[in-house]
Scaffold this motif. Structure first.
Motif, PDB file in Angstrom:
ATOM      1  N   MET A   1       0.761  -1.329   0.012  1.00  0.00           N
ATOM      2  CA  MET A   1      -0.066   0.162  -0.078  1.00  0.00           C
ATOM      3  C   MET A   1       0.896   1.266   0.050  1.00  0.00           C
ATOM      4  N   ALA A   2       0.634   2.055  -0.904  1.00  0.00           N
ATOM      5  CA  ALA A   2       1.342   3.382  -1.259  1.00  0.00           C
ATOM      6  C   ALA A   2       1.191   4.162   0.277  1.00  0.00           C
ATOM      7  N   THR A   3       2.105   5.113   0.567  1.00  0.00           N
ATOM      8  CA  THR A   3       2.010   6.032   1.710  1.00  0.00           C
ATOM      9  C   THR A   3       2.234   7.331   1.296  1.00  0.00           C
ATOM     10  N   THR A   4       1.617   8.326   1.599  1.00  0.00           N
ATOM     11  CA  THR A   4       1.782   9.573   1.379  1.00  0.00           C
ATOM     12  C   THR A   4       2.329  10.454   2.408  1.00  0.00           C
ATOM     13  N   TYR A   5       3.315  11.297   2.015  1.00  0.00           N
ATOM     14  CA  TYR A   5       3.988  12.009   2.981  1.00  0.00           C
ATOM     15  C   TYR A   5       3.573  13.582   2.672  1.00  0.00           C
ATOM     16  N   LYS A   6       4.124  14.495   3.623  1.00  0.00           N
ATOM     17  CA  LYS A   6       3.786  15.850   3.351  1.00  0.00           C
ATOM     18  C   LYS A   6       4.810  16.615   3.923  1.00  0.00           C
ATOM     19  N   LEU A   7       5.750  17.513   3.152  1.00  0.00           N
ATOM     20  CA  LEU A   7       6.694  18.184   3.508  1.00  0.00           C
ATOM     21  C   LEU A   7       6.446  19.743   3.155  1.00  0.00           C
ATOM     22  N   VAL A   8       6.854  20.444   4.035  1.00  0.00           N
ATOM     23  CA  VAL A   8       6.764  22.048   3.913  1.00  0.00           C
ATOM     24  C   VAL A   8       7.981  22.933   3.230  1.00  0.00           C
ATOM     25  N   PHE A   9       7.974  23.756   2.408  1.00  0.00           N
ATOM     26  CA  PHE A   9       9.020  24.531   2.135  1.00  0.00           C
ATOM     27  C   PHE A   9       8.708  25.964   2.681  1.00  0.00           C
ATOM     28  N   ALA A  10       9.624  26.473   3.478  1.00  0.00           N
ATOM     29  CA  ALA A  10       9.335  27.899   3.902  1.00  0.00           C
ATOM     30  C   ALA A  10      10.773  28.627   3.741  1.00  0.00           C
ATOM     31  N   GLY A  11      10.772  30.220   3.958  1.00  0.00           N
ATOM     32  CA  GLY A  11      11.657  30.821   3.778  1.00  0.00           C
ATOM     33  C   GLY A  11      11.327  32.382   3.136  1.00  0.00           C
ATOM     34  N   PRO A  12      12.325  33.298   3.094  1.00  0.00           N
ATOM     35  CA  PRO A  12      12.091  34.613   2.622  1.00  0.00           C
ATOM     36  C   PRO A  12      11.564  34.500   1.260  1.00  0.00           C
ATOM     37  N   VAL A  13      11.013  35.713   0.685  1.00  0.00           N
ATOM     38  CA  VAL A  13      10.851  36.083  -0.542  1.00  0.00           C
ATOM     39  C   VAL A  13      11.850  35.804  -1.548  1.00  0.00           C
ATOM     40  N   GLY A  14      11.927  35.162  -2.554  1.00  0.00           N
ATOM     41  CA  GLY A  14      12.897  34.974  -3.416  1.00  0.00           C
ATOM     42  C   GLY A  14      13.962  34.050  -2.966  1.00  0.00           C
ATOM     43  N   ALA A  15      13.668  33.073  -2.113  1.00  0.00           N
ATOM     44  CA  ALA A  15      14.754  31.953  -1.522  1.00  0.00           C
ATOM     45  C   ALA A  15      14.474  30.843  -2.788  1.00  0.00           C
ATOM     46  N   GLY A  16      13.476  30.887  -3.483  1.00  0.00           N
ATOM     47  CA  GLY A  16      13.367  29.782  -4.166  1.00  0.00           C
ATOM     48  C   GLY A  16      12.520  28.524  -4.193  1.00  0.00           C
ATOM     49  N   LYS A  17      11.523  29.002  -3.080  1.00  0.00           N
ATOM     50  CA  LYS A  17      10.446  27.752  -2.779  1.00  0.00           C
ATOM     51  C   LYS A  17       9.582  27.386  -3.956  1.00  0.00           C
ATOM     52  N   THR A  18       9.013  28.458  -4.613  1.00  0.00           N
ATOM     53  CA  THR A  18       8.113  27.946  -5.819  1.00  0.00           C
ATOM     54  C   THR A  18       8.943  27.099  -6.742  1.00  0.00           C
ATOM     55  N   ASP A  62       5.081   5.587  -3.395  1.00  0.00           N
ATOM     56  CA  ASP A  62       4.554   6.447  -2.429  1.00  0.00           C
ATOM     57  C   ASP A  62       4.587   7.708  -2.857  1.00  0.00           C
ATOM     58  N   GLN A  63       3.900   8.825  -2.364  1.00  0.00           N
ATOM     59  CA  GLN A  63       4.013  10.037  -3.000  1.00  0.00           C
ATOM     60  C   GLN A  63       4.495  11.265  -1.839  1.00  0.00           C
ATOM     61  N   VAL A  64       4.920  12.202  -2.152  1.00  0.00           N
ATOM     62  CA  VAL A  64       5.279  13.309  -1.161  1.00  0.00           C
ATOM     63  C   VAL A  64       4.612  14.509  -1.771  1.00  0.00           C
ATOM     64  N   ARG A  65       3.706  15.342  -0.738  1.00  0.00           N
ATOM     65  CA  ARG A  65       2.899  16.146  -1.076  1.00  0.00           C
ATOM     66  C   ARG A  65       3.903  17.351  -0.682  1.00  0.00           C
ATOM     67  N   LEU A  66       4.227  18.477  -1.750  1.00  0.00           N
ATOM     68  CA  LEU A  66       5.154  19.504  -1.325  1.00  0.00           C
ATOM     69  C   LEU A  66       4.120  20.828  -1.434  1.00  0.00           C
ATOM     70  N   TYR A  67       4.355  21.524  -0.037  1.00  0.00           N
ATOM     71  CA  TYR A  67       3.543  22.807   0.146  1.00  0.00           C
ATOM     72  C   TYR A  67       4.530  23.779   0.230  1.00  0.00           C
ATOM     73  N   GLY A  68       4.411  24.927  -0.379  1.00  0.00           N
ATOM     74  CA  GLY A  68       5.603  25.976  -0.301  1.00  0.00           C
ATOM     75  C   GLY A  68       4.544  27.255   0.453  1.00  0.00           C
ATOM     76  N   THR A  69       5.165  27.750   1.393  1.00  0.00           N
ATOM     77  CA  THR A  69       4.714  28.827   2.242  1.00  0.00           C
ATOM     78  C   THR A  69       4.856  30.214   1.608  1.00  0.00           C
ATOM     79  N   PRO A  70       4.056  31.117   1.836  1.00  0.00           N
ATOM     80  CA  PRO A  70       4.464  32.454   1.476  1.00  0.00           C
ATOM     81  C   PRO A  70       5.516  33.022   2.082  1.00  0.00           C
ATOM     82  N   GLY A  71       6.277  33.775   1.541  1.00  0.00           N
ATOM     83  CA  GLY A  71       7.542  34.216   2.339  1.00  0.00           C
ATOM     84  C   GLY A  71       7.306  35.526   3.044  1.00  0.00           C
TER      85      GLY A  71
END
Length: 182
Positions: A1-18, A62-71
């Motif tokens: 059975m596949a597993t789904t993970y969640k990771l968050v990307f954060a940092g200042p504006v222009g750091a490359g999250k998107t 498996d899948q990794v969900r990638l979420y980027g926060t606003p800077g």
């Protein structure tokens, strides 16, 4: 059975999250961009106002969900929402920023409760000059903050670079992940 993970990307504006999420995602990235205002206009034309979302599909199924926060701090209400049930934080810092160490302190302070429950890696983008020195400086500051000094220079445009950062985060959560245990 596949597993789904969640990771968050954060940092200042222009750091490359998107850009990092675009590099890693196997689907078209969902972006919430708006025209930049105030001093952000000096860095780029648009900025994330809610989140970025991508999905990385692993060979295992498996899948990794990638979420980027606003800077920007004014969108920080999204930070708590996006970190809910996530496994860890990828903190992106601009090596050419006026004070990357201050940026580290700002984001560690804002995400400290989450970091203490999960794991943290730091990716330094725009590190064309002084990358090694900046890595050493950030690693030393992380140690002073009681955090494992997992810091890498990275190019957010390169999937291989970003995949190494994600692997480092996952190994920080479970150091035996990906290796055979005795």
């Amino acid at each position: 059975m596949a597993t789904t993970y969640k990771l968050v990307f954060a940092g200042p504006v222009g750091a490359g999250k998107t850009t990092a999420i675009q590099s890693l995602s196997d689907i078209e990235v969902v972006r919430t961009e708006a025209s930049a205002s105030d001093d952000v206009k000096q860095l780029k034309k648009t900025t994330t106002v809610a989140m970025d979302y991508g999905l990385m599909k692993l060979a295992s199924g498996d899948q990794v969900r990638l979420y980027g926060t606003p800077g920007q701090k004014r969108f920080d209400f999204m930070w708590d929402i996006l970190t809910e049930n996530a496994l860890g934080l990828v903190l992106m810092l601009r090596g050419n920023a006026a004070d990357p160490v201050a940026d580290l302190h700002t984001y560690v302070k804002e995400f400290r409760d989450f970091i203490d429950r999960t794991s943290l890696v730091v990716g330094i983008t725009h590190a064309d000059q002084g990358g090694y020195q900046m890595r050493r400086l950030i690693a030393a500051e992380m140690e002073k903050l009681g955090l494992p000094p997992c810091v890498m220079d990275t190019d957010a445009r390169e999937r291989a670079h970003m995949a190494k950062l994600v692997k480092a985060l996952i190994y920080g959560i479970d150091p035996f992940n990906g290796s055979e245990q005795a």
